[in-house]
Design an enzyme around this catalytic site. Structure first.
Site, PDB file in Angstrom:
ATOM      1  N   ASP A  25      11.952  -7.919 -10.227  1.00  0.00           N
ATOM      2  CA  ASP A  25      10.984  -8.969  -9.930  1.00  0.00           C
ATOM      3  C   ASP A  25      11.709 -10.312  -9.797  1.00  0.00           C
ATOM      4  OD1 ASP A  25       7.813  -9.413 -10.036  1.00  0.00           O
ATOM      5  OD2 ASP A  25       8.704 -11.006 -11.250  1.00  0.00           O
ATOM      6  N   ARG A  26      11.368 -11.322 -10.603  1.00  0.00           N
ATOM      7  CA  ARG A  26      12.041 -12.627 -10.506  1.00  0.00           C
ATOM      8  C   ARG A  26      13.544 -12.476 -10.717  1.00  0.00           C
ATOM      9  NH1 ARG A  26       8.959 -15.194  -7.677  1.00  0.00           N
ATOM     10  NH2 ARG A  26      10.002 -17.147  -8.230  1.00  0.00           N
ATOM     11  N   HIS A  52      -0.976 -15.439  -6.962  1.00  0.00           N
ATOM     12  CA  HIS A  52      -0.229 -16.279  -7.905  1.00  0.00           C
ATOM     13  C   HIS A  52       0.932 -16.989  -7.221  1.00  0.00           C
ATOM     14  CE1 HIS A  52       1.789 -12.445  -7.680  1.00  0.00           C
ATOM     15  NE2 HIS A  52       2.814 -12.873  -8.379  1.00  0.00           N
ATOM     16  N   TYR A  99       8.496 -20.331  -9.683  1.00  0.00           N
ATOM     17  CA  TYR A  99       7.750 -19.864  -8.512  1.00  0.00           C
ATOM     18  C   TYR A  99       7.676 -20.928  -7.422  1.00  0.00           C
ATOM     19  CZ  TYR A  99       6.146 -15.345 -10.252  1.00  0.00           C
ATOM     20  OH  TYR A  99       6.087 -14.042 -10.667  1.00  0.00           O
ATOM     21  N   HIS A 137       4.586  -1.339 -11.379  1.00  0.00           N
ATOM     22  CA  HIS A 137       5.594  -2.365 -11.097  1.00  0.00           C
ATOM     23  C   HIS A 137       6.677  -2.428 -12.172  1.00  0.00           C
ATOM     24  CE1 HIS A 137       7.254  -6.181  -9.778  1.00  0.00           C
ATOM     25  NE2 HIS A 137       6.904  -6.789 -10.898  1.00  0.00           N
TER      26      HIS A 137
END
Length: 295
Positions: free
Chosen positions: A110-111, A155, A215, A275
């Site tokens: 992910d990030r 988001h 983000y 996920h």
């Protein structure tokens, strides 16, 4: 008492003038750095790290702005550089170097995968192998988000807004906001036990401004960095392994093709889980990382 990865030692390592990272280190052998995703901490790697530590030195930091690592304030005059993936990638290289490793394999979820991709593009002589779990490169993420299918990424758009409103909205209902993703992105709720979930929520609740800044950077400076690499024809020169849910068809694009444009030496596979695959299917993640390092 905060949960920890059993058998790992914890330390705080300075990586920049104003940033010290919380990091768990275990095992011995060739180094592997594991970077966590949202809304989590290094603890998401607890199963994978313990297995890899039998043959590798495994390094699991909390990213800047997350967990128990430092959370510098976003510099409004610096165009998102404080939480640019380029900055966080430099943190990762500095961390490994501080622990005695000039070259290492890197896996991110992910990030953390976005940070890992940027590290591999910016530091190709340092990153020997790259694994990415369930994400597309930043530029491609925005390219494929359109129409009603983009609702799943609401988001991304919320946290892309100028400072003020997104932080206020999320902080006002932090547990509901972060818990929403832990719930809807998990196919097996038992994969994130209550104590770990509580740790994720507490850590995220305490990090709203820095998470939003992370983000926000991905809607600005990170896109510019990716575009510059694409325009210059830069690619990921090391062996790359990508694990993803089977979400490409549902969203109307070919995820493997997107990845091949960046990574000539690519192994792309789908995993039948949610996920949070390092927690839901740790055995498959461990196998993929071991196969990658053997390439």
């Amino acid at each position: 008492m905060h949960p920890t990865i059993p058998g790992f030692t914890y330390r705080r390592v300075p990586v920049a003038d104003d940033v010290t990272l919380n990091v768990a280190v275990g095992g011995s052998g060739t180094p592997v750095v594991l970077l966590h995703g949202f809304p989590q901490t290094h603890l998401m790697w607890r199963h994978v790290a313990a297995e890899l530590a039998s043959h590798h030195t495994v390094i699991c930091p909390d990213l800047r702005g997350y967990g128990a690592s430092d959370k510098p304030a976003e510099d409004a005059q610096a165009d998102g550089v404080t939480y640019a993936k380029r900055t966080m990638a430099a943190d990762t290289v500095a961390l490994a170097r501080a622990l005695g490793h000039d070259r290492f394999a890197l896996a991110g979820h992910d990030r953390g995968a976005l940070v890992a991709i940027r590290a591999a593009l910016d530091h190709p002589d340092v990153i020997t192998h790259l694994a990415s779990l369930d994400v597309l490169p930043t530029l491609d993420t925005w390219d494929v988000m359109h129409g009603t299918t983009a609702a799943v990424g609401f988001h991304l758009y919320l946290m892309a807004q100028p400072p003020g409103l997104p932080e206020q909205m999320i902080a006002a209902s932090a547990d509901a906001f972060f818990g929403h993703f832990l719930d809807i992105w998990t196919r097996d709720p038992q994969a994130i036990p209550a104590a770990i979930r509580a740790e994720y929520l507490a850590a995220s609740r305490a990090a709203v401004p820095s998470i939003v800044a992370d983000y926000r950077a991905s809607a600005g400076v990170d896109v510019a960095h990716d575009q510059a690499d694409r325009d210059a024809g830069n690619q990921l020169r090391m062996p790359v392994s990508v694990l993803q849910q089977d979400w490409g068809t549902a969203l109307g694009f070919d995820a493997a093709a997107r990845w091949r444009a960046w990574a000539p030496d690519l192994k792309h596979a789908t995993v039948s889980c949610g996920h949070f695959m390092a927690e839901e299917a740790p055995g498959e993640v461990v196998r993929a990382v071991r196969e990658l390092i053997a390439r």
